[in-house]
Design a protein around this motif. Structure first.
Motif, mmCIF file in Angstrom:
data_model
loop_
_atom_site.group_PDB
_atom_site.id
_atom_site.type_symbol
_atom_site.label_atom_id
_atom_site.label_comp_id
_atom_site.label_asym_id
_atom_site.label_seq_id
_atom_site.Cartn_x
_atom_site.Cartn_y
_atom_site.Cartn_z
ATOM 1 N N LYS A 1 0.803 -1.269 -0.082
ATOM 2 C CA LYS A 1 0.044 -0.079 0.072
ATOM 3 C C LYS A 1 0.742 1.102 -0.153
ATOM 4 C CE LYS A 1 -3.818 2.365 2.264
ATOM 5 N NZ LYS A 1 -4.527 2.560 3.542
ATOM 6 N N ARG A 2 1.808 1.056 0.775
ATOM 7 C CA ARG A 2 2.707 2.231 0.811
ATOM 8 C C ARG A 2 3.616 2.668 -0.622
ATOM 9 N NH1 ARG A 2 3.110 7.285 2.653
ATOM 10 N NH2 ARG A 2 2.029 6.325 4.373
ATOM 11 N N HIS B 1 1.509 4.509 -2.825
ATOM 12 C CA HIS B 1 1.431 5.783 -2.779
ATOM 13 C C HIS B 1 2.736 6.373 -3.510
ATOM 14 C CE1 HIS B 1 2.185 9.822 -0.666
ATOM 15 N NE2 HIS B 1 3.427 9.227 -0.403
ATOM 16 N N ASP C 1 3.778 14.807 -3.095
ATOM 17 C CA ASP C 1 3.325 13.766 -2.090
ATOM 18 C C ASP C 1 2.040 14.411 -1.428
ATOM 19 O OD1 ASP C 1 3.817 11.983 -0.085
ATOM 20 O OD2 ASP C 1 4.855 13.632 1.169
ATOM 21 N N GLU D 1 -0.961 13.438 -4.773
ATOM 22 C CA GLU D 1 -0.782 12.166 -5.779
ATOM 23 C C GLU D 1 -2.194 11.938 -5.782
ATOM 24 O OE1 GLU D 1 -0.950 8.842 -5.022
ATOM 25 O OE2 GLU D 1 -0.663 8.829 -2.777
ATOM 26 N N SER E 1 -3.938 8.991 -5.048
ATOM 27 C CA SER E 1 -4.763 8.168 -3.994
ATOM 28 C C SER E 1 -4.846 9.171 -2.758
ATOM 29 C CB SER E 1 -3.747 6.896 -3.744
ATOM 30 O OG SER E 1 -2.622 7.515 -2.821
ATOM 31 N N ARG E 2 -4.294 10.326 -2.469
ATOM 32 C CA ARG E 2 -4.727 11.146 -1.493
ATOM 33 C C ARG E 2 -5.977 11.864 -1.590
ATOM 34 N NH1 ARG E 2 -0.520 10.678 2.171
ATOM 35 N NH2 ARG E 2 1.222 11.722 1.678
#
Length: 195
Positions: free
Chosen positions: A17-18, A21, A127, A130, A132-133
């Motif tokens: 998952k990380r 990101h 950061d 992106e 998915s944020r």
């Protein structure tokens, strides 16, 4: 080290998952670099490496901060800040990354700093925004980032500062300094365009 080896080295440091990101930040930073005149290759590299130490245990990060002479004041603030400085140290030591501009973009992607380089700005903003944020205000940051890098980054810092204030947390001084520096730069550019 070639790109595939770097990607595999980064993937080994974090859960899937990380890494998703990180991949989103890589793609976003590359686009922002092209949009705002940055170096897309450096943006790609710094974005790939930005969360290298994010999933490391906090006791490991604390030990590295203390033993490697990283800024001790980090330990007085939220642990979310630690991975950026530890990550910059680690990618130099473990991956042989020597480019100071790339290392600084990793080092300051969470806090910002005064006189941020274009690469610092691109990675920090990527950061924040992106794909998915999801947080209140991210749509506005993305909208600003279509044409105004500095304004988008100020909106990101405002979001972080507001979040920390709401939760009664301390704010790392570099974040305030970075925001103020950008606001002054935006104001100066506005005055220059009025002439």
């Amino acid at each position: 080290m070639d790109r595939e080896l770097l990607i595999e080295a980064v993937k080994r440091q974090m859960p899937e998952k990380r890494y998703r990101h990180v991949a989103g930040v890589v793609d976003t930073a590359y686009v922002l670099a092209q949009r705002f005149g940055g170096d897309p290759d450096k943006a790609w590299l710094a974005a790939l490496l930005h969360d290298y130490a994010k999933a490391w245990p906090t006791d490991r990060m604390e030990r590295i901060i203390r033993e490697q002479g990283l800024p001790a004041e980090l330990l007085d603030y939220d642990k979310e800040l630690w991975h950026a400085h530890v990550g910059a140290w680690a990618v130099r030591e473990e991956l042989g990354i020597e480019d100071e501009e790339v290392l600084d973009a990793v080092r300051y992607h969470t806090s910002g700093r005064e006189r941020m380089t274009l690469l610092d700005r691109i990675v920090c903003l990527a950061d924040y925004m992106e794909p998915s944020r999801e947080f209140p205000g991210v749509a506005r940051i993305r909208e600003l980032a279509e044409h105004r890098l500095n304004e988008a980054l100020v909106a990101g810092f405002d979001s972080t500062i507001g979040f920390l204030i709401e939760r009664g947390k301390t704010i790392f001084p570099l974040t305030i300094l970075a925001r103020n520096d950008l606001v002054r730069e935006i104001a100066a550019a506005g005055k220059a365009s009025e002439r």
